[in-house]
Motif scaffolding. Structure first.
Motif, mmCIF file in Angstrom:
data_model
loop_
_atom_site.group_PDB
_atom_site.id
_atom_site.type_symbol
_atom_site.label_atom_id
_atom_site.label_comp_id
_atom_site.label_asym_id
_atom_site.label_seq_id
_atom_site.Cartn_x
_atom_site.Cartn_y
_atom_site.Cartn_z
ATOM 1 N N GLY A 259 0.809 -1.216 0.000
ATOM 2 C CA GLY A 259 0.000 0.000 0.000
ATOM 3 C C GLY A 259 0.841 1.264 0.000
ATOM 4 N N SER A 260 1.783 1.367 0.955
ATOM 5 C CA SER A 260 2.590 2.588 1.061
ATOM 6 C C SER A 260 3.517 2.758 -0.134
ATOM 7 C CB SER A 260 3.394 2.583 2.362
ATOM 8 O OG SER A 260 4.296 1.505 2.396
ATOM 9 N N ASN A 261 4.026 1.643 -0.679
ATOM 10 C CA ASN A 261 4.913 1.742 -1.834
ATOM 11 C C ASN A 261 4.208 2.230 -3.085
ATOM 12 O OD1 ASN A 261 7.128 0.954 -0.403
ATOM 13 N ND2 ASN A 261 7.402 -1.019 -1.401
ATOM 14 N N THR A 262 2.904 2.003 -3.159
ATOM 15 C CA THR A 262 2.148 2.517 -4.298
ATOM 16 C C THR A 262 2.231 4.036 -4.355
ATOM 17 O OG1 THR A 262 0.605 0.655 -4.169
ATOM 18 C CG2 THR A 262 -0.131 2.595 -5.392
ATOM 19 N N ILE A 263 2.099 4.680 -3.193
ATOM 20 C CA ILE A 263 2.200 6.146 -3.145
ATOM 21 C C ILE A 263 3.653 6.587 -3.209
ATOM 22 C CG2 ILE A 263 1.622 8.217 -1.843
ATOM 23 C CD1 ILE A 263 -0.227 5.184 -0.850
ATOM 24 N N THR A 264 4.513 5.888 -2.445
ATOM 25 C CA THR A 264 5.930 6.241 -2.422
ATOM 26 C C THR A 264 6.555 6.161 -3.809
ATOM 27 O OG1 THR A 264 6.165 5.474 -0.144
ATOM 28 C CG2 THR A 264 8.177 5.659 -1.445
ATOM 29 N N GLY A 265 6.169 5.134 -4.569
ATOM 30 C CA GLY A 265 6.720 4.965 -5.906
ATOM 31 C C GLY A 265 6.406 6.125 -6.826
ATOM 32 N N MET A 266 5.215 6.690 -6.690
ATOM 33 C CA MET A 266 4.843 7.845 -7.495
ATOM 34 C C MET A 266 5.738 9.036 -7.176
ATOM 35 S SD MET A 266 0.690 7.518 -7.130
ATOM 36 C CE MET A 266 0.351 8.923 -8.179
ATOM 37 N N VAL A 267 6.012 9.228 -5.895
ATOM 38 C CA VAL A 267 6.824 10.361 -5.450
ATOM 39 C C VAL A 267 8.297 10.122 -5.737
ATOM 40 C CG1 VAL A 267 7.524 11.710 -3.441
ATOM 41 C CG2 VAL A 267 5.152 10.925 -3.646
ATOM 42 N N GLN A 268 8.770 8.905 -5.402
ATOM 43 C CA GLN A 268 10.185 8.575 -5.524
ATOM 44 C C GLN A 268 10.683 8.711 -6.960
ATOM 45 O OE1 GLN A 268 11.951 7.415 -2.718
ATOM 46 N NE2 GLN A 268 13.862 7.413 -3.844
ATOM 47 N N GLY A 269 9.816 8.382 -7.918
ATOM 48 C CA GLY A 269 10.243 8.375 -9.305
ATOM 49 C C GLY A 269 10.522 9.748 -9.893
ATOM 50 N N VAL A 270 10.002 10.802 -9.266
ATOM 51 C CA VAL A 270 10.175 12.135 -9.863
ATOM 52 C C VAL A 270 10.754 13.172 -8.912
ATOM 53 C CG1 VAL A 270 8.264 11.757 -11.470
ATOM 54 C CG2 VAL A 270 7.800 12.843 -9.271
ATOM 55 N N ALA A 271 10.664 12.940 -7.598
ATOM 56 C CA ALA A 271 11.000 13.993 -6.635
ATOM 57 C C ALA A 271 12.444 14.463 -6.745
ATOM 58 C CB ALA A 271 10.701 13.509 -5.210
#
Length: 485
Positions: A259-271
């Motif tokens: 669950g948390s990686n779904t959101i983290t992955g969105m952020v991690q990929g571009v931040a």
């Protein structure tokens, strides 16, 4: 829309597609495997994760993040990192191969000698993909990374299920990991189009690494502690309790991480790459950080609190009642999981500013606090649940520490942070409380109850956000509308 803004929007969209689809597939494969395997099988693999992830951190050694931060990275830089990764991974695997009997003695599980030697091959295979994936990451090629990840997951998941169904038990899980890393490696070379130069007769092969050592060495220590932090429960439970309890925790943590990686992955990929490209324009950095923070809170709080809300029904429906003891642990872990994507955004800002020392010491101190707290709880006679509660409290409180350093770096005030975070937290908590009390009036049929909870929570949460006039709905729609993928 500027080129960078366009890339960021596309990156968020593809990051969302990638992580979302990945977690759905992981859930499907995880459900099937959990029905085929026992907590003991999962517990054996969980005992090895901390060793494998530390080895992975060593082979990377922080150079990839250092290269992402370097605005003028050359082929020689990448070539040096590539051959360094291979060398370190060979040394690490030989070392772990040699100490595998001691690992088996540590856990009092003789099978771990052969299992660990097989399972640890995964990080050696993965070492060949680190630089190609770093190039794709730096270029914000989230579409290609999504294709790589999903293809590898489908192939490896199919292999894992096939082996588990034919009685290979934990060997099936280990093989699934190896196949995944192999597929990722092949596809990363295909998409990146990058080729290394031969290391033979090159006396200055590792010379480009010297300017990166200061930054990368700090990232290395940080990665090691971060991976220990993420796997500390598996390490302690396998040692202090038994493989069954380690397996129960592993199942709860698996769904929380998905669950948390779904959101983290969105952020991690571009931040990080986005912040790096913005340079020293502080006003622009603050605006971008604030928008990403609101978007992360908008998604993370309802998603993770909602997962906690349906944990019991979800476990019964998906992996059957034999895993029901993991439901209460899953609920607690999801509370911490709601804050992990925020921490990811915060430390990506710190890394993008070149402050690897701040990132390193913050993670190390956090890890020491977590380890000390868990051991204290255990030796005071506390249960696994008490240990998880202590962990959740530390994760939430550490968000404020991350903010302190971001505020110092870019002048992002406490008032602005609370203004961005609190409304979504309050609305999500209120939504789940109301939904929980309404659900008490409903017949306790797991599937029906879970669907009703999801529907009610979605309606209440989005309804409140819409009526409050929050800009995040419009901004999220703009991300999707402008993606042009």
């Amino acid at each position: 829309m500027s080129e960078l803004k366009d890339k960021t929007a596309k990156g968020l969209v593809w990051g969302g597609i990638n992580t979302g689809a990945t977690q759905v597939l992981n859930a499907i494969f995880g459900i099937v495997l959990a029905r085929l395997l026992s907590p003991d099988d999962y517990g054996l693999i969980a005992m090895l994760l901390v060793f494998s992830t530390v080895a992975t951190a060593l082979q990377d050694s922080g150079f990839v993040i250092a290269l992402t931060n370097k605005r003028d990275a050359t082929h020689e830089d990448y070539n040096a990192v590539f051959w360094f990764n291979i060398l370190v991974s060979i040394i690490a695997y030989v070392f772990l191969f040699s100490v595998s009997p001691w690992i088996a003695v540590f856990y009092n599980e003789p099978i771990l000698t052969s299992l660990s030697r097989y399972f640890f091959l995964g990080f050696f295979i993965a070492s060949f993909s680190i630089v190609p994936r770093a190039i794709l990451f730096r270029q914000l090629k989230q579409r290609e990374l999504a294709i790589m990840g999903l293809t590898s997951l489908v192939i490896s998941g199919t292999v894992g299920i096939t082996l588990a169904a034919n009685g290979f038990a934990f060997w099936g899980i280990a093989t699934q990991s190896l196949v995944f890393n192999f597929c990722i490696t092949i596809l990363s070379w295909y998409f990146s189009k990058w080729k290394p130069k031969s290391p033979i007769h090159s006396s200055s092969l590792f010379t480009p690494l010297k300017p990166l050592l200061g930054f990368s060495s700090k990232m290395l220590f940080t990665y090691i502690f971060n991976n220990i932090n993420n796997n500390i429960f598996s390490l302690l439970l396998g040692r202090l309790y038994n493989k069954t309890e380690a397996g129960i925790y592993s199942q709860a943590q698996k769904w929380n991480v998905m669950g948390s990686n779904t959101i983290t992955g969105m952020v991690q990929g571009v931040a990080q790459p986005t912040f790096v490209q913005m340079g020293d324009d502080m006003e622009r950095l603050r605006r971008a950080f604030s928008k990403m923070l609101r978007f992360t809170c908008f998604i993370s709080f309802p998603a993770m609190m909602g997962l906690a809300l349906i944990a019991r029904e979800f476990i019964i429906i998906t992996v059957t009642e034999k895993w029901l003891p993991s439901a209460s642990l899953m609920q607690l872990l999801c509370i911490a999981g709601a804050f992990l994507p925020l921490a990811t955004l915060y430390y990506n800002m710190i890394i993008s500013r070149g402050k690897s020392d701040i990132y390193m010491w913050n993670v190390i101190i956090q890890g020491c606090v977590i380890l000390g707290s868990l051991l204290t709880v255990h030796y005071l006679g506390g249960s696994i649940t008490d240990m998880v509660i202590a962990y959740v409290i530390i994760v939430i409180l550490w968000t404020f520490i991350w903010h302190f350093f971001v505020n110092r770096e870019i002048g992002f005030s406490w008032y602005q942070a609370l203004k961005d975070i609190l409304p979504f937290f309050i609305v999500a908590a209120f939504t789940m409380a109301v939904t929980h009390h309404i659900s008490l009036l409903i017949t306790d049929i797991p599937l029906y109850l879970m669907l009703v909870k999801i529907f009610l929570a979605a309606i209440i949460y989005l309804g409140i956000i819409y009526l409050s006039g929050a800009k995040i709905l419009r901004q999220s729609w703009e991300y999707i509308r402008h993606k042009q993928v």
